[in-house]
Design a protein around this motif. Structure first.
Motif, PDB file in Angstrom:
ATOM      1  N   ILE A  76       0.863  -1.193   0.000  1.00  0.00           N
ATOM      2  CA  ILE A  76       0.000   0.000   0.000  1.00  0.00           C
ATOM      3  C   ILE A  76       0.891   1.231   0.000  1.00  0.00           C
ATOM      4  CG2 ILE A  76      -1.760   1.302   1.249  1.00  0.00           C
ATOM      5  CD1 ILE A  76      -2.639  -1.358   2.552  1.00  0.00           C
ATOM      6  N   GLY A  77       0.685   2.119  -0.977  1.00  0.00           N
ATOM      7  CA  GLY A  77       1.453   3.361  -1.050  1.00  0.00           C
ATOM      8  C   GLY A  77       1.087   4.319   0.074  1.00  0.00           C
ATOM      9  N   ASP A  78       2.007   5.226   0.374  1.00  0.00           N
ATOM     10  CA  ASP A  78       1.835   6.161   1.497  1.00  0.00           C
ATOM     11  C   ASP A  78       0.604   7.055   1.371  1.00  0.00           C
ATOM     12  OD1 ASP A  78       4.170   5.161   2.573  1.00  0.00           O
ATOM     13  OD2 ASP A  78       5.425   6.810   1.868  1.00  0.00           O
ATOM     14  N   GLU A  79       0.191   7.375   0.152  1.00  0.00           N
ATOM     15  CA  GLU A  79      -0.944   8.280  -0.060  1.00  0.00           C
ATOM     16  C   GLU A  79      -2.247   7.547  -0.388  1.00  0.00           C
ATOM     17  OE1 GLU A  79      -1.012  11.776   0.037  1.00  0.00           O
ATOM     18  OE2 GLU A  79       0.918  11.485   1.030  1.00  0.00           O
ATOM     19  N   ALA A  80      -2.180   6.266  -0.675  1.00  0.00           N
ATOM     20  CA  ALA A  80      -3.338   5.537  -1.214  1.00  0.00           C
ATOM     21  C   ALA A  80      -4.563   5.573  -0.299  1.00  0.00           C
ATOM     22  CB  ALA A  80      -2.954   4.094  -1.520  1.00  0.00           C
ATOM     23  N   LEU A  81      -4.382   5.365   0.981  1.00  0.00           N
ATOM     24  CA  LEU A  81      -5.545   5.319   1.875  1.00  0.00           C
ATOM     25  C   LEU A  81      -6.111   6.713   2.134  1.00  0.00           C
ATOM     26  CD1 LEU A  81      -4.416   2.517   4.338  1.00  0.00           C
ATOM     27  CD2 LEU A  81      -5.783   2.339   2.239  1.00  0.00           C
ATOM     28  N   LYS A  82      -5.260   7.726   2.114  1.00  0.00           N
ATOM     29  CA  LYS A  82      -5.727   9.111   2.276  1.00  0.00           C
ATOM     30  C   LYS A  82      -6.610   9.501   1.087  1.00  0.00           C
ATOM     31  CE  LYS A  82      -3.783  13.717   3.134  1.00  0.00           C
ATOM     32  NZ  LYS A  82      -4.312  14.555   2.071  1.00  0.00           N
ATOM     33  N   THR A  83      -6.146   9.217  -0.143  1.00  0.00           N
ATOM     34  CA  THR A  83      -6.943   9.580  -1.319  1.00  0.00           C
ATOM     35  C   THR A  83      -8.177   8.689  -1.460  1.00  0.00           C
ATOM     36  OG1 THR A  83      -5.564   8.244  -2.804  1.00  0.00           O
ATOM     37  CG2 THR A  83      -4.987  10.578  -2.582  1.00  0.00           C
ATOM     38  N   LEU A  84      -8.085   7.442  -0.982  1.00  0.00           N
ATOM     39  CA  LEU A  84      -9.263   6.564  -1.008  1.00  0.00           C
ATOM     40  C   LEU A  84     -10.346   7.133  -0.090  1.00  0.00           C
ATOM     41  CD1 LEU A  84     -10.387   3.912  -2.192  1.00  0.00           C
ATOM     42  CD2 LEU A  84      -9.490   2.744  -0.177  1.00  0.00           C
ATOM     43  N   GLU A  85      -9.955   7.617   1.067  1.00  0.00           N
ATOM     44  CA  GLU A  85     -10.906   8.211   2.017  1.00  0.00           C
ATOM     45  C   GLU A  85     -11.476   9.521   1.490  1.00  0.00           C
ATOM     46  OE1 GLU A  85     -13.322   8.428   5.231  1.00  0.00           O
ATOM     47  OE2 GLU A  85     -11.893   6.792   5.028  1.00  0.00           O
ATOM     48  N   GLU A  86     -10.624  10.382   0.920  1.00  0.00           N
ATOM     49  CA  GLU A  86     -11.056  11.731   0.522  1.00  0.00           C
ATOM     50  C   GLU A  86     -11.757  11.782  -0.831  1.00  0.00           C
ATOM     51  OE1 GLU A  86      -7.551  14.144   0.781  1.00  0.00           O
ATOM     52  OE2 GLU A  86      -7.495  14.020   2.973  1.00  0.00           O
ATOM     53  N   LEU A  87     -11.279  11.004  -1.816  1.00  0.00           N
ATOM     54  CA  LEU A  87     -11.794  11.089  -3.187  1.00  0.00           C
ATOM     55  C   LEU A  87     -12.323   9.760  -3.713  1.00  0.00           C
ATOM     56  CD1 LEU A  87      -8.767  13.057  -4.714  1.00  0.00           C
ATOM     57  CD2 LEU A  87     -10.995  14.023  -4.128  1.00  0.00           C
ATOM     58  N   GLY A  88     -12.274   8.726  -2.862  1.00  0.00           N
ATOM     59  CA  GLY A  88     -12.612   7.389  -3.348  1.00  0.00           C
ATOM     60  C   GLY A  88     -11.623   6.951  -4.413  1.00  0.00           C
ATOM     61  N   HIS A  89     -10.377   7.478  -4.321  1.00  0.00           N
ATOM     62  CA  HIS A  89      -9.398   7.270  -5.386  1.00  0.00           C
ATOM     63  C   HIS A  89      -8.183   6.468  -4.930  1.00  0.00           C
ATOM     64  CE1 HIS A  89      -6.485   7.869  -8.507  1.00  0.00           C
ATOM     65  NE2 HIS A  89      -5.693   8.508  -7.675  1.00  0.00           N
ATOM     66  N   CYS A  90      -7.799   5.530  -5.763  1.00  0.00           N
ATOM     67  CA  CYS A  90      -6.487   4.897  -5.688  1.00  0.00           C
ATOM     68  C   CYS A  90      -6.257   4.219  -7.027  1.00  0.00           C
ATOM     69  CB  CYS A  90      -6.365   3.912  -4.529  1.00  0.00           C
ATOM     70  SG  CYS A  90      -7.239   2.378  -4.769  1.00  0.00           S
ATOM     71  N   THR A  91      -5.044   3.760  -7.225  1.00  0.00           N
ATOM     72  CA  THR A  91      -4.721   2.990  -8.416  1.00  0.00           C
ATOM     73  C   THR A  91      -4.362   1.592  -7.970  1.00  0.00           C
ATOM     74  OG1 THR A  91      -3.895   4.952  -9.565  1.00  0.00           O
ATOM     75  CG2 THR A  91      -3.205   2.805 -10.432  1.00  0.00           C
ATOM     76  N   PHE A  92      -5.147   0.623  -8.385  1.00  0.00           N
ATOM     77  CA  PHE A  92      -4.828  -0.773  -8.094  1.00  0.00           C
ATOM     78  C   PHE A  92      -3.881  -1.280  -9.178  1.00  0.00           C
ATOM     79  CE2 PHE A  92      -9.050  -0.452  -6.030  1.00  0.00           C
ATOM     80  CZ  PHE A  92      -8.699  -0.894  -4.760  1.00  0.00           C
ATOM     81  N   LYS A  93      -2.813  -1.964  -8.772  1.00  0.00           N
ATOM     82  CA  LYS A  93      -1.873  -2.614  -9.698  1.00  0.00           C
ATOM     83  C   LYS A  93      -1.977  -4.117  -9.454  1.00  0.00           C
ATOM     84  CE  LYS A  93       1.538  -1.071 -11.629  1.00  0.00           C
ATOM     85  NZ  LYS A  93       1.856  -0.657 -13.009  1.00  0.00           N
ATOM     86  N   PHE A  94      -1.839  -4.894 -10.501  1.00  0.00           N
ATOM     87  CA  PHE A  94      -2.056  -6.346 -10.403  1.00  0.00           C
ATOM     88  C   PHE A  94      -0.780  -7.152 -10.586  1.00  0.00           C
ATOM     89  CE2 PHE A  94      -6.037  -4.345 -11.395  1.00  0.00           C
ATOM     90  CZ  PHE A  94      -6.931  -5.011 -10.580  1.00  0.00           C
ATOM     91  N   THR A  95       0.345  -6.631 -10.065  1.00  0.00           N
ATOM     92  CA  THR A  95       1.612  -7.339 -10.234  1.00  0.00           C
ATOM     93  C   THR A  95       1.960  -8.219  -9.038  1.00  0.00           C
ATOM     94  OG1 THR A  95       2.936  -5.552  -9.294  1.00  0.00           O
ATOM     95  CG2 THR A  95       2.532  -5.481 -11.679  1.00  0.00           C
ATOM     96  N   GLY A  96       1.299  -8.002  -7.895  1.00  0.00           N
ATOM     97  CA  GLY A  96       1.602  -8.780  -6.701  1.00  0.00           C
ATOM     98  C   GLY A  96       2.923  -8.397  -6.064  1.00  0.00           C
ATOM     99  N   SER A  97       3.459  -7.234  -6.432  1.00  0.00           N
ATOM    100  CA  SER A  97       4.740  -6.777  -5.886  1.00  0.00           C
ATOM    101  C   SER A  97       4.598  -6.428  -4.405  1.00  0.00           C
ATOM    102  CB  SER A  97       5.201  -5.541  -6.664  1.00  0.00           C
ATOM    103  OG  SER A  97       6.358  -5.000  -6.077  1.00  0.00           O
ATOM    104  N   ASN A  98       5.703  -6.546  -3.671  1.00  0.00           N
ATOM    105  CA  ASN A  98       5.714  -6.172  -2.253  1.00  0.00           C
ATOM    106  C   ASN A  98       6.033  -4.700  -2.052  1.00  0.00           C
ATOM    107  OD1 ASN A  98       5.101  -8.776  -1.493  1.00  0.00           O
ATOM    108  ND2 ASN A  98       7.230  -9.366  -1.290  1.00  0.00           N
ATOM    109  N   THR A  99       6.247  -3.968  -3.153  1.00  0.00           N
ATOM    110  CA  THR A  99       6.496  -2.530  -3.081  1.00  0.00           C
ATOM    111  C   THR A  99       5.650  -1.834  -4.139  1.00  0.00           C
ATOM    112  OG1 THR A  99       8.347  -2.683  -4.631  1.00  0.00           O
ATOM    113  CG2 THR A  99       8.889  -2.798  -2.279  1.00  0.00           C
ATOM    114  N   VAL A 100       5.359  -0.557  -3.904  1.00  0.00           N
ATOM    115  CA  VAL A 100       4.596   0.227  -4.877  1.00  0.00           C
ATOM    116  C   VAL A 100       5.542   1.141  -5.640  1.00  0.00           C
ATOM    117  CG1 VAL A 100       2.419   0.176  -3.611  1.00  0.00           C
ATOM    118  CG2 VAL A 100       4.055   1.992  -3.145  1.00  0.00           C
ATOM    119  N   GLU A 101       5.189   1.469  -6.880  1.00  0.00           N
ATOM    120  CA  GLU A 101       5.985   2.400  -7.686  1.00  0.00           C
ATOM    121  C   GLU A 101       5.620   3.843  -7.357  1.00  0.00           C
ATOM    122  OE1 GLU A 101       5.283   1.480 -11.772  1.00  0.00           O
ATOM    123  OE2 GLU A 101       5.779  -0.628 -11.499  1.00  0.00           O
ATOM    124  N   LEU A 102       4.349   4.084  -7.029  1.00  0.00           N
ATOM    125  CA  LEU A 102       3.847   5.428  -6.760  1.00  0.00           C
ATOM    126  C   LEU A 102       3.072   5.432  -5.447  1.00  0.00           C
ATOM    127  CD1 LEU A 102       2.547   6.172 -10.365  1.00  0.00           C
ATOM    128  CD2 LEU A 102       4.587   7.136  -9.300  1.00  0.00           C
TER     129      LEU A 102
END
Length: 121
Positions: free
Chosen positions: A70-96
């Motif tokens: 989970i990226g550092d901003e993902a849950l904040k933007t999910l709460e505020e704008l219903g926004h995040c970007t889901f990636k389907f690579t199964g990586s243990n790190t996020v790019e953004l």
């Protein structure tokens, strides 16, 4: 235990194409910029009921995935704008910072009125 749940209200003309070419699935409840709706899945307003964490399950209609990062901003933007970007690579790190990485089979097929749900133990 349900942590977040919304219903798909529209699917941008290029949202599925973007997901298939880059592995990015962008969601919003309120889109702040014109043009983003074209590449996004729009949904009803939701509320994070409990903390979302690695290991939780994300369901798109009938397809289920496991959160691996989970990226550092993902849950904040999910709460505020219903926004995040889901990636389907199964990586243990996020790019953004706005990304949530998922592990599972392929990409989901998303239809109008499908439920997007995040659940944990």
């Amino acid at each position: 235990m349900m942590k977040y749940e919304v219903v798909v209200t529209s699917i941008g003309d290029m949202a599925t194409e973007l997901m298939e070419s880059t592995g990015d699935l962008i969601i919003f409840d309120t889109c702040p910029l014109d043009g983003l709706e074209e590449i996004s899945i729009m949904h009803t307003t939701g509320e994070i009921k409990r903390p979302i964490q690695v290991g939780d399950r994300v369901t798109f209609g009938k397809a289920q995935y496991t959160i691996t990062a989970i990226g550092d901003e993902a849950l904040k933007t999910l709460e505020e704008l219903g926004h995040c970007t889901f990636k389907f690579t199964g990586s243990n790190t996020v790019e953004l910072p706005g990304q949530i990485e998922l592990r599972g089979e392929g990409h989901p097929e998303i239809s109008l009125n499908d439920i997007i749900r995040i659940e944990g133990n």
